[in-house]
Scaffold this active site. Structure first.
Site, PDB file in Angstrom:
ATOM      1  CG  LEU A 151      26.833 -49.327   3.306  1.00 48.83           C
ATOM      2  CD1 LEU A 151      27.591 -49.609   4.599  1.00 48.83           C
ATOM      3  CD2 LEU A 151      25.779 -50.388   3.063  1.00 48.83           C
ATOM      4  CD1 TRP A 179      23.442 -39.820   4.997  1.00 54.06           C
ATOM      5  CD2 TRP A 179      22.143 -39.925   6.800  1.00 54.06           C
ATOM      6  NE1 TRP A 179      22.324 -39.057   4.743  1.00 54.06           N
ATOM      7  CE2 TRP A 179      21.509 -39.111   5.846  1.00 54.06           C
ATOM      8  CE3 TRP A 179      21.497 -40.133   8.013  1.00 54.06           C
ATOM      9  CZ2 TRP A 179      20.274 -38.499   6.058  1.00 54.06           C
ATOM     10  CZ3 TRP A 179      20.256 -39.542   8.234  1.00 54.06           C
ATOM     11  CH2 TRP A 179      19.662 -38.731   7.262  1.00 54.06           C
ATOM     12  CE  LYS A 239      30.898 -43.323  -1.276  1.00 56.99           C
ATOM     13  NZ  LYS A 239      30.233 -42.897  -0.009  1.00 56.99           N
ATOM     14  CB  SER A 254      18.184 -40.363  -2.055  1.00 57.48           C
ATOM     15  OG  SER A 254      19.302 -40.227  -2.905  1.00 57.48           O
ATOM     16  CE1 TYR A 299      27.090 -42.241 -12.163  1.00 54.02           C
ATOM     17  CE2 TYR A 299      26.721 -43.429 -10.121  1.00 54.02           C
ATOM     18  CZ  TYR A 299      26.950 -42.250 -10.793  1.00 54.02           C
ATOM     19  OH  TYR A 299      27.060 -41.088 -10.076  1.00 54.02           O
ATOM     20  CD  GLU A 315      15.695 -52.671  -0.666  1.00 57.23           C
ATOM     21  OE1 GLU A 315      14.660 -51.983  -0.535  1.00 57.23           O
ATOM     22  OE2 GLU A 315      15.686 -53.880  -0.916  1.00 57.23           O
ATOM     23  CB  CYS A 316      15.042 -45.729  -3.227  1.00 58.07           C
ATOM     24  SG  CYS A 316      16.235 -46.309  -4.448  1.00 58.07           S
ATOM     25  CB  CYS A 318      13.981 -45.889   4.101  1.00 57.87           C
ATOM     26  SG  CYS A 318      14.297 -47.461   4.900  1.00 57.87           S
TER      27      CYS A 318
HETATM   28  P1  NAD Z   1      22.122 -40.729  -0.648  1.00 58.62           P
HETATM   29  O1  NAD Z   1      21.363 -41.249  -1.812  1.00 58.62           O
HETATM   30  O2  NAD Z   1      22.464 -39.302  -0.607  1.00 58.62           O
HETATM   31  O3  NAD Z   1      23.494 -41.513  -0.473  1.00 58.62           O
HETATM   32  C1  NAD Z   1      23.533 -42.916  -0.465  1.00 58.62           C
HETATM   33  C2  NAD Z   1      24.916 -43.366  -0.897  1.00 58.62           C
HETATM   34  O4  NAD Z   1      25.138 -42.976  -2.248  1.00 58.62           O
HETATM   35  C3  NAD Z   1      26.061 -42.772  -0.073  1.00 58.62           C
HETATM   36  O5  NAD Z   1      27.028 -43.771   0.150  1.00 58.62           O
HETATM   37  C4  NAD Z   1      26.601 -41.679  -0.980  1.00 58.62           C
HETATM   38  O6  NAD Z   1      27.955 -41.422  -0.768  1.00 58.62           O
HETATM   39  C5  NAD Z   1      26.363 -42.279  -2.357  1.00 58.62           C
HETATM   40  N1  NAD Z   1      26.233 -41.252  -3.393  1.00 58.62           N
HETATM   41  C6  NAD Z   1      25.725 -40.003  -3.249  1.00 58.62           C
HETATM   42  N2  NAD Z   1      25.787 -39.357  -4.426  1.00 58.62           N
HETATM   43  C7  NAD Z   1      26.329 -40.203  -5.336  1.00 58.62           C
HETATM   44  C8  NAD Z   1      26.635 -40.119  -6.709  1.00 58.62           C
HETATM   45  N3  NAD Z   1      26.408 -38.994  -7.417  1.00 58.62           N
HETATM   46  N4  NAD Z   1      27.170 -41.202  -7.318  1.00 58.62           N
HETATM   47  C9  NAD Z   1      27.417 -42.322  -6.618  1.00 58.62           C
HETATM   48  N5  NAD Z   1      27.170 -42.461  -5.317  1.00 58.62           N
HETATM   49  C10 NAD Z   1      26.612 -41.421  -4.664  1.00 58.62           C
HETATM   50  O7  NAD Z   1      21.252 -41.211   0.609  1.00 58.62           O
HETATM   51  P2  NAD Z   1      21.485 -40.874   2.130  1.00 58.62           P
HETATM   52  O8  NAD Z   1      21.193 -39.419   2.285  1.00 58.62           O
HETATM   53  O9  NAD Z   1      22.785 -41.419   2.599  1.00 58.62           O
HETATM   54  O10 NAD Z   1      20.344 -41.752   2.838  1.00 58.62           O
HETATM   55  C11 NAD Z   1      19.053 -41.318   2.925  1.00 58.62           C
HETATM   56  C12 NAD Z   1      18.170 -41.985   1.882  1.00 58.62           C
HETATM   57  O11 NAD Z   1      18.330 -43.409   1.980  1.00 58.62           O
HETATM   58  C13 NAD Z   1      16.714 -41.718   2.113  1.00 58.62           C
HETATM   59  O12 NAD Z   1      16.074 -41.432   0.907  1.00 58.62           O
HETATM   60  C14 NAD Z   1      16.189 -43.045   2.677  1.00 58.62           C
HETATM   61  O13 NAD Z   1      14.834 -43.246   2.471  1.00 58.62           O
HETATM   62  C15 NAD Z   1      17.049 -44.031   1.982  1.00 58.62           C
HETATM   63  N6  NAD Z   1      17.113 -45.304   2.731  1.00 58.62           N
HETATM   64  C16 NAD Z   1      16.451 -46.395   2.229  1.00 58.62           C
HETATM   65  C17 NAD Z   1      16.455 -47.605   2.907  1.00 58.62           C
HETATM   66  C18 NAD Z   1      15.746 -48.816   2.358  1.00 58.62           C
HETATM   67  O14 NAD Z   1      16.023 -49.929   2.790  1.00 58.62           O
HETATM   68  N7  NAD Z   1      14.844 -48.653   1.405  1.00 58.62           N
HETATM   69  C19 NAD Z   1      17.159 -47.719   4.108  1.00 58.62           C
HETATM   70  C20 NAD Z   1      17.832 -46.606   4.597  1.00 58.62           C
HETATM   71  C21 NAD Z   1      17.806 -45.392   3.877  1.00 58.62           C
END
Ligand code: NAD
Length: 508
Positions: free
Chosen positions: A166, A168, A192, A246, A256, A268-269, A303
């Site tokens: 998930l 934040w 997670k 992201s 992975y 979903e990014c 997003c």
């Molecule tokens: P993030 O990618 O930094 O983190 C997302 C998740 O991945 C977290 O749980 C984090 O702990 C985990 N993570 C981070 N680094 C990792 C690694 N090296 N290996 C494994 N897991 C890892 O994203 P964020 O900052 O929490 O959220 C913001 C992003 O999410 C933005 O880009 C936003 O556009 C996107 N988002 C997309 C949607 C959608 O439905 N498309 C919805 C909400 C947010």
């Protein structure tokens, strides 16, 4: 819709509720095996909030083992569909009963305005959970058109152990989008949460057990992305990862998977979504409402934020004037104050990133017409809603996802140019088009490369419609709607030979 409490009531609740900080595995809260913890902050005041367990490989192994045990034992997967439905509906009732407490936890961790959490995030999450629960006993399998010598059934089966990673920005809602269909389909689930926002996921897991979800079926492993998230991504015992976050980290989950057991991956990014406004719109005031909401709702940490306003040059100035008027109603303040519309930015890192994009916008020649600075409110991370005019498509603020309250305004001369600019991005999550010309609206909706295109409104559709992205905004599936179920199930063909030959043995 839940009624809002007063600021004083929310503040008093924030002092009285207990914070869940342990992982939740096999039906109970547990410390991590190494005892390590990390500190989370309240972004609205910069103060330490909670010390959360850091799960490592051992804890992830344990969660997978218990999730697998539950799956194999069939305590959930083999439960009659209507019984699973009843339990998930009970979970919805428990969440509703504890709504104010959950809303406060979410607001303290994320800086989100309490009014949004109470009136949008939690109601939508409940609607999503209930919708998927209700589908469990209404999805039929299929019989293939084989002719009279065979019966071939196409049945859906749960995949097994599903991990949900998930972000934040919408902690409860994104959890509901994932666990709704994953649990409905009969899977065991490991959630997670993002580092910054753990407590609502932990509370919902506790309530799930109270509702009757068997132990091991819904687990939450808290921790750091590079440790806990990576251990999940590389785990051979996990059958699927459903990720929201992201694009950069989403890409890692594909790696992975390739480096481990080829687990199914759905991503979903991010997005850099366009809001296109043509010069034939009927009511510019309504458009201004949508365009303001589209970029500034949730402080732009969204997003599907429409962070690019691509507007016909004939109406640009009039529209910007109206947006500036509307912004006067978007008060920034204490997220626990029910009148606050803009809360805190999630973290110091994100706050610095947004401010650096604002600097870049100015240095690359865009014209700042409002905002552009931090807001001092105690030690919290607050930033003014910011609008840049005269943005060119090649500027950084027009290309990169800022994930903050920053709007880039690009003017165009016609609909072809608008579509060309809209599509000039690596992302393709959603888009909005405002025009009163029906055929133009349809043509533009078809031409825009995005998972959702809304006409004459801003939005993401609802639980009935699939949500996900083209290009680097998504991969492998869709959240929401009946299509979400497909990604949490495997299709199996069961072919039964009923020909005479199957009885008499005469195969020719
Ligand atoms: P993030 O990618 O930094 O983190 C997302 C998740 O991945 C977290 O749980 C984090 O702990 C985990 N993570 C981070 N680094 C990792 C690694 N090296 N290996 C494994 N897991 C890892 O994203 P964020 O900052 O929490 O959220 C913001 C992003 O999410 C933005 O880009 C936003 O556009 C996107 N988002 C997309 C949607 C959608 O439905 N498309 C919805 C909400 C947010």
């Amino acid at each position: 819709m839940s009624s809002l409490l007063t600021l004083e009531e929310y503040q008093s609740l924030s002092k009285s509720i207990s914070f869940p900080t342990n992982a939740f595995i096999d039906g109970r809260a547990r410390n991590s095996s190494n005892g390590n913890r990390f500190e989370t902050l309240n972004p609205a005041n910069g103060q330490p909030l909670a010390k959360i367990a850091v799960c490592d490989q051992h804890d992830v192994d344990l969660a997978v083992e218990k999730a697998r045990e539950a799956f194999e034992a069939g305590t959930w997967a083999k439960k009659p569909p209507n019984e699973r439905k009843e339990i998930l509906i009970r979970l919805c009732k428990l969440i509703r009963r504890n709504q104010h407490e959950i809303a406060v936890l979410e607001s303290l961790e994320s800086g989100k305005p309490i009014q949004d959490i109470e009136q949008i995030d939690i109601p939508e999450a409940l609607n999503c959970l209930a919708w998927h629960a209700e589908t469990i006993d209404k999805i039929y399998d299929q019989v293939a058109p084989t002719g009279d010598d065979a019966v071939a059934m196409i049945v859906r089966e749960p995949i097994g152990v599903v991990a949900c990673i998930l972000p934040w920005n919408f902690p409860i809602l994104m959890m509901a989008w994932k666990i709704g269909p994953a649990l409905s389909a009969g899977n065991s689930v490991i959630v997670k949460p993002a580092e910054q926002t753990n407590m609502t996921a932990l509370r919902i897991a506790e309530l799930a057990v109270e509702a009757g979800v068997p132990r091991g079926v819904l687990n939450v492993v808290t921790g750091i992305g590079e440790i806990t998230g990576k251990a999940i991504g590389l785990h051979h015992g996990i059958d699927m990862v459903s990720f929201t976050g992201s694009t950069e980290v989403g890409r890692l989950f594909l790696k992975y998977s390739a480096d481990s057991n080829l687990k199914k991956v759905v991503l979903e990014c991010g997005g850099k979504n366009p809001c296109i406004v043509m010069d034939d719109v009927e009511n510019l005031d309504v458009v201004a409402d949508h365009a303001t909401n589209a970029v500034f709702w949730n402080m732009g940490e969204n997003c599907s934020s429409n962070s690019r306003l691509i507007v016909h040059r004939n109406v640009k100035n009039a529209l910007l004037e109206k947006i500036l008027q509307k912004l006067k109603d978007w008060r920034t303040g204490n997220p626990l104050d029910p009148s606050t519309r803009l809360g805190a930015i999630i973290s110091k890192d994100q706050y610095d990133t947004i401010l650096s994009y604002i600097k870049k916008g100015t240095s690359e020649g865009a014209k700042l017409i409002t905002g552009g600075s931090a807001i001092t409110l105690g030690n919290g991370y607050f930033i003014e809603p910011t609008i840049f005019d005269q943005v060119r498509p090649e500027m950084t603020i027009a290309k990169e996802e800022i994930f903050g309250p920053v709007l880039a305004v690009i003017s165009v001369a016609n609909s072809d140019e608008a579509v060309e600019v809209a599509n000039a991005t690596n992302y393709g999550l959603n888009a909005s088009v405002f025009t009163s010309n029906l055929s133009r609206a349809h043509r533009m909706a078809r031409a825009i490369r995005a998972g959702t295109v809304t006409i004459n409104c801003y939005g993401e559709g609802d639980v009935n419609t699939p949500f996900g992205g083209y290009k680097q905004s998504g991969f492998g599936g869709r959240d929401n709607s009946i299509h979400a179920h497909d990604q949490y199930t495997e299709l199996k063909t069961i072919w039964v030979d009923i020909s005479d030959a199957s009885v008499n043995g005469a195969i020719d």
